[in-house]
Structures are given as structure tokens and as C-alpha cells.
Design an enzyme around this catalytic site. Sequence first.
Site, PDB file in Angstrom:
ATOM      1  N   ASN A  38       0.869  -1.174   0.000  1.00 15.44           N
ATOM      2  CA  ASN A  38       0.000   0.000   0.000  1.00 15.44           C
ATOM      3  C   ASN A  38       0.907   1.225   0.000  1.00 15.44           C
ATOM      4  OD1 ASN A  38      -1.804   2.046   0.456  1.00 15.44           O
ATOM      5  ND2 ASN A  38      -2.315   1.434   2.558  1.00 15.44           N
ATOM      6  N   TRP A  39       1.023   1.841  -1.166  1.00 17.23           N
ATOM      7  CA  TRP A  39       1.974   2.953  -1.288  1.00 17.23           C
ATOM      8  C   TRP A  39       1.413   4.272  -0.770  1.00 17.23           C
ATOM      9  CZ3 TRP A  39       4.780   2.233  -6.707  1.00 17.23           C
ATOM     10  CH2 TRP A  39       5.581   1.086  -6.628  1.00 17.23           C
ATOM     11  N   LYS A  40       0.140   4.294  -0.430  1.00 16.23           N
ATOM     12  CA  LYS A  40      -0.485   5.525   0.093  1.00 16.23           C
ATOM     13  C   LYS A  40      -0.197   6.679  -0.875  1.00 16.23           C
ATOM     14  CE  LYS A  40      -0.134   3.489   4.610  1.00 16.23           C
ATOM     15  NZ  LYS A  40      -0.154   3.648   6.046  1.00 16.23           N
ATOM     16  N   HIS A  98      -9.536   1.461   4.358  1.00 17.62           N
ATOM     17  CA  HIS A  98      -8.293   1.638   5.122  1.00 17.62           C
ATOM     18  C   HIS A  98      -8.554   2.626   6.261  1.00 17.62           C
ATOM     19  CE1 HIS A  98      -4.259   2.902   6.169  1.00 17.62           C
ATOM     20  NE2 HIS A  98      -3.854   1.729   5.694  1.00 17.62           N
ATOM     21  N   GLU A 125      -6.998   5.078   7.279  1.00 11.77           N
ATOM     22  CA  GLU A 125      -6.800   6.491   6.910  1.00 11.77           C
ATOM     23  C   GLU A 125      -8.028   7.017   6.169  1.00 11.77           C
ATOM     24  OE1 GLU A 125      -2.976   5.845   5.108  1.00 11.77           O
ATOM     25  OE2 GLU A 125      -2.202   5.378   7.107  1.00 11.77           O
ATOM     26  N   GLU A 171      -5.715  -4.484  10.562  1.00  5.81           N
ATOM     27  CA  GLU A 171      -4.680  -3.482  10.778  1.00  5.81           C
ATOM     28  C   GLU A 171      -4.990  -2.687  12.042  1.00  5.81           C
ATOM     29  OE1 GLU A 171      -2.617  -2.502   6.777  1.00  5.81           O
ATOM     30  OE2 GLU A 171      -4.292  -1.136   7.018  1.00  5.81           O
ATOM     31  N   GLY A 176       2.288   2.657  10.660  1.00  2.00           N
ATOM     32  CA  GLY A 176       3.241   3.755  10.474  1.00  2.00           C
ATOM     33  C   GLY A 176       3.901   4.210  11.766  1.00  2.00           C
ATOM     34  N   SER A 205       3.220  -1.661  10.388  1.00  2.00           N
ATOM     35  CA  SER A 205       4.676  -1.676  10.613  1.00  2.00           C
ATOM     36  C   SER A 205       5.336  -3.027  10.325  1.00  2.00           C
ATOM     37  CB  SER A 205       5.007  -1.211  12.035  1.00  2.00           C
ATOM     38  OG  SER A 205       4.523   0.104  12.242  1.00  2.00           O
TER      39      SER A 205
HETATM   40  P1  PGA Z   1       2.711   0.601   7.578  1.00  2.00           P
HETATM   41  O1  PGA Z   1       1.264   0.766   6.879  1.00  2.00           O
HETATM   42  O2  PGA Z   1       3.278  -0.716   7.099  1.00  2.00           O
HETATM   43  O3  PGA Z   1       3.508   1.781   7.090  1.00  2.00           O
HETATM   44  O4  PGA Z   1       2.500   0.616   9.040  1.00  2.00           O
HETATM   45  C1  PGA Z   1       0.389  -0.321   6.724  1.00  2.00           C
HETATM   46  C2  PGA Z   1      -0.905   0.130   6.133  1.00  2.00           C
HETATM   47  O5  PGA Z   1      -1.362   1.228   6.465  1.00  2.00           O
HETATM   48  O6  PGA Z   1      -1.513  -0.578   5.304  1.00  2.00           O
END
Ligand code: PGA
Length: 256
Positions: free
Chosen positions: A9-11, A96, A98, A168, A174, A214
Site C-alpha cells: 500500500n503505497w499511500k 483503510h 486512513e 490493521e 506507520g 509496521s
Molecule cells: P505501515 O502501513 O506498514 O507503514 O505501518 C500499513 C498500512 O497502512 O496498510
Amino acid sequence: MRKPIIGGNWKMNRGIPSDTVNMLKKLIPSVKKVNSVDIVIAPPFTALGSAVEITKKSNIKIGAQNMYFEETGAYTGEISSLFLKKLGVEYVILGHSERRDIFKESDELINKKLKKALSMKLNPIVCIGEHLEERDAGKTKEVIHNQIHNTFKNLTKEDLIKTVIAYEPIWAIGTGKTATPEQTEEIHLFIREILELKYDSETANAIRIQYGGSIKPTNAKELFEKENIDGGLVGGASLQADSLFEIIKAADATTK
Ligand code: PGA
């Protein structure tokens, strides 16, 4: 046997097409021989076309990070499942944290998107997970239970099996704080229990449940070794081909 799936997931990173292509050019040869793991990369919308093009003859599938449930119309700023499908995108990440927290997406909205994605034959990766305050208050299972009931509302068993769930925990995204393999396994088992009650044991055992939060080359192996963890959704560590390949190798090793 469930096939592990690793998602990158490159966001909001690597959205410039040449940047995406450069990374994928490094990843494609290294994963050439990996056939026991599904590999999905989800770049920003602006780079999806180039990503589909460069990965065409590889074993990497391309996913979007979001979509809207209507096909066309007056929805300024939205992208439909039809556009994604026509572009050659095969997966879509939905719900997600976010999207839920920053863009206020509700379970009801995610449920509509999920049904639309399935009807368009896009493979959905649906994210669920609790906030730190919820975990500290002992409410993790209640939160997960409600998210599953609402997000998967009125989904047939056949559709559910085509869905990938990404557990998640929001406090692990993150932050560098990974949920322990034991904490994760406990919730993955709990998710299967809910699905067994809602559907049946065959369905609950067939669905793939990834962990996300993470994941790094150094912790991937211990997570993927757990019986109910079917790979991972990787954010930060998926931006570099080397670290992502290490994580893919860790998932591949669990299948041998
Ligand atoms: P992260 O993100 O590996 O940077 O913690 C995971 C995600 O949000 O899918």
C-alpha cells in the site's frame, strides 16, 4: 491451504508514473520465481496505468487504494470501479483506517463499495482494526465484531470468500509498533469465529486474513508463521523493492 497475499500500500507516495515504474522494474525480476504468494501493489491513481503496463507479463497484480460505488456521474474527485477495471486493475483496498479516520468513511459506505467491487470482479482487500484507546479499554473484539457485521452486511458466502480481510490495528500503522504475532493471531482467530457463526466453518477457513501495521523484513517471518495470518498489507516497507522482496520471501518460506 490458503495462499498468502502480500500487498504493497503505497499511500500518497510514488504517484509520479516514472517513479512507480522504476520501483517495479527492480521488483519484477526478483519476484519472478515466487508463485506461492499473491503479490499486489497499490500505487496512487495517477500511476495505476503505468503500473499495469509494466507488470503485464509479471506475477505482480495491481490494486487501487480506493474507489467509489457509482459507475459514472456527478461525483467530483471520485474514481469508479469501471475505470479501474478498464485500466486493468485487479484489486482494490477498501476501508483503510486512513480513509475511515481522515476522510470519514463509514462502514455503510465501505459496504456499498465492497458490493460494487465484487460485482465488477475487482478483488477487494477490506481493512478493519481498532484504535489504541479502544484496545486499552478492552474493546478490541467489540470493535472488530461491529466492523465485520456492518462492512460485510448482506454479503453472500461466495462473495465473502473472494474478499481479503486486512486486520490493521491502527496503533501499529506507520508507528513502528507492530502487534505481536500472538496478539495478531488471537484477533485473526476471532475474525474466523465471527465468520463461522455468520456463515459456516468452510467459509471462515477459506477467507484470507492479512495483518498490516509496521511490517518490516525483520518481523515478517514470525508474523507469517502463525497459522491464521495469511500474509500482510505493507505500507512504508513496500516503497523500496529490496525490503518488499524480503517480506515476500518471508511469506513464501511459510508455504514450503
Ligand atoms: P505501515 O502501513 O506498514 O507503514 O505501518 C500499513 C498500512 O497502512 O496498510
